[in-house]
Write an enzyme that holds these catalytic residues in place. Structure first.
Site, PDB file in Angstrom:
ATOM      1  N   SER A 152      19.994 -17.768   2.933  1.00 56.00           N
ATOM      2  CA  SER A 152      21.064 -17.245   3.795  1.00 56.00           C
ATOM      3  C   SER A 152      22.354 -17.944   3.417  1.00 56.00           C
ATOM      4  O   SER A 152      22.315 -19.062   2.876  1.00 56.00           O
ATOM      5  CB  SER A 152      20.730 -17.572   5.263  1.00 56.00           C
ATOM      6  OG  SER A 152      21.897 -17.507   6.067  1.00 56.00           O
ATOM      7  N   TYR A 165      17.749 -22.788  12.371  1.00 56.78           N
ATOM      8  CA  TYR A 165      17.862 -21.781  11.298  1.00 56.78           C
ATOM      9  C   TYR A 165      18.654 -22.336  10.107  1.00 56.78           C
ATOM     10  O   TYR A 165      18.216 -22.237   8.956  1.00 56.78           O
ATOM     11  CB  TYR A 165      18.554 -20.535  11.866  1.00 56.78           C
ATOM     12  CG  TYR A 165      18.647 -19.382  10.892  1.00 56.78           C
ATOM     13  CD1 TYR A 165      17.579 -18.519  10.699  1.00 56.78           C
ATOM     14  CD2 TYR A 165      19.823 -19.149  10.170  1.00 56.78           C
ATOM     15  CE1 TYR A 165      17.664 -17.460   9.807  1.00 56.78           C
ATOM     16  CE2 TYR A 165      19.920 -18.094   9.277  1.00 56.78           C
ATOM     17  CZ  TYR A 165      18.834 -17.251   9.101  1.00 56.78           C
ATOM     18  OH  TYR A 165      18.924 -16.207   8.207  1.00 56.78           O
TER      19      TYR A 165
HETATM   20  C1  BGC Z   1      21.549 -14.395   9.760  1.00 59.75           C
HETATM   21  C2  BGC Z   1      22.325 -13.317  10.468  1.00 59.75           C
HETATM   22  C3  BGC Z   1      23.809 -13.610  10.370  1.00 59.75           C
HETATM   23  C4  BGC Z   1      24.227 -13.874   8.933  1.00 59.75           C
HETATM   24  C5  BGC Z   1      25.682 -14.287   8.811  1.00 59.75           C
HETATM   25  C6  BGC Z   1      22.040 -14.519   8.349  1.00 59.75           C
HETATM   26  O1  BGC Z   1      21.304 -15.457   7.660  1.00 59.75           O
HETATM   27  O2  BGC Z   1      20.160 -14.084   9.794  1.00 59.75           O
HETATM   28  O3  BGC Z   1      21.930 -13.264  11.821  1.00 59.75           O
HETATM   29  O4  BGC Z   1      24.551 -12.498  10.862  1.00 59.75           O
HETATM   30  O5  BGC Z   1      23.411 -14.886   8.377  1.00 59.75           O
HETATM   31  O6  BGC Z   1      26.043 -15.259   9.744  1.00 59.75           O
END
Ligand code: BGC
Length: 266
Positions: A152, A165
């Site tokens: 991400s 996360y």
């Molecule tokens: C997340 C999303 C988020 C995006 C940008 C991703 O890794 O799962 O929920 O919108 O990052 O912030």
């Protein structure tokens, strides 16, 4: 550039929806036999498998919680039983359980780290063992195996209210790089993808209605991403077209990681 993944077998974790489902479909369209792993959502994964088969492809849906060692072992054994080999792993399963750090329960911390980070380790380890046994399959691919870790933008951008996360994705980056350093000499290619805001269920609240306008302030390219934006890159990274790309992360984020707040400021 023509990409064909014919004769290759791909396993996609978290393939019942969102980015995972899109990647599985794109890999199947490129000719790979595809294992669609799901955790709780059997029906959409089975439906996608049926669709791929109806279109002349090969696919099977297999349930497993990637944070559980024995379930991961069963998933990979079942993959070999079904298709005889494994060439591509897309370690994609991921989840969010958001809360300010002061309110975050240990259970929510552990669950997110368990799926997003430990799950990617367990799946990569199982894939590496198979790739090592198999070696390079001449005429199929130049590599003995390929792993694509779904990370991400938050492997780089801190994200208040999402510490479990963001920490898991920071971990995925180092997991990917360390594994790549460790096994590239065995002709195994490991890379990562760091999506920004892609229109899926995980961020529906942020990508719909008035919230979308706020979100777009963070995206210089001016649109929310689509699953295909990520799926196309997965097919490329899984193919010999990217044979010299090793241990790197491709950001697919419309420029979100460029700190757009600094344009005209700072
Ligand atoms: C997340 C999303 C988020 C995006 C940008 C991703 O890794 O799962 O929920 O919108 O990052 O912030």
């Amino acid at each position: 550039m023509q990409i064909s993944l014919k004769q290759q077998v791909a396993l996609v974790t978290g393939a019942s929806s969102g980015i995972g489902a899109g990647c599985a479909k794109a890999l199947a369209d490129a000719g790979a036999a595809v294992v669609l792993n799901y955790n709780s959502e059997a029906e959409p994964a089975e439906e996608l498998a049926r669709q791929i088969i109806a279109e002349g492809g090969r696919a099977i849906a297999i349930g497993a919680d990637v944070s559980k060692e024995q379930e991961v072992e069963r998933l990979f054994a079942h993959t070999i039983e079904a298709f005889g080999s494994l060439d591509i792993l897309v370690a994609n399963s991921g989840m969010q359980k958001d809360a300010p750090a002061v309110d975050m329960s240990l259970a929510d911390w552990n669950q997110v780290i368990g799926v997003n980070l430990t799950g990617q380790f367990l799946c990569a380890r199982a894939a590496l063992r198979i790739f090592n046994r198999q070696g390079v399959r001449e005429g199929v691919s130049r590599a003995a195996g390929k792993i694509i870790h779904m990370s991400s933008v938050h492997q780089r951008i801190p994200w208040a209210g999402h510490v479990n996360y963001a920490a898991s994705k920071g971990g995925v980056d180092m997991l990917m790089q360390t594994l790549a350093q460790e096994v590239s000499h065995q002709r195994i290619r490991i890379n990562g993808i760091a999506p920004g805001a892609i229109r899926t269920a995980i961020n529906r609240a942020a990508t719909e209605g008035a919230a979308e306008q706020d979100l777009l302030k963070l995206i210089p390219y001016g649109r929310v991403g689509d699953v295909e934006d990520v799926a196309n890159a997965v097919v490329f990274l899984a193919s010999d077209a990217s044979d010299y790309i090793v241990g790197t992360t491709l950001f697919i984020d419309g420029g979100m990681s460029l700190y757009p707040e600094f344009r005209g400021n700072g």
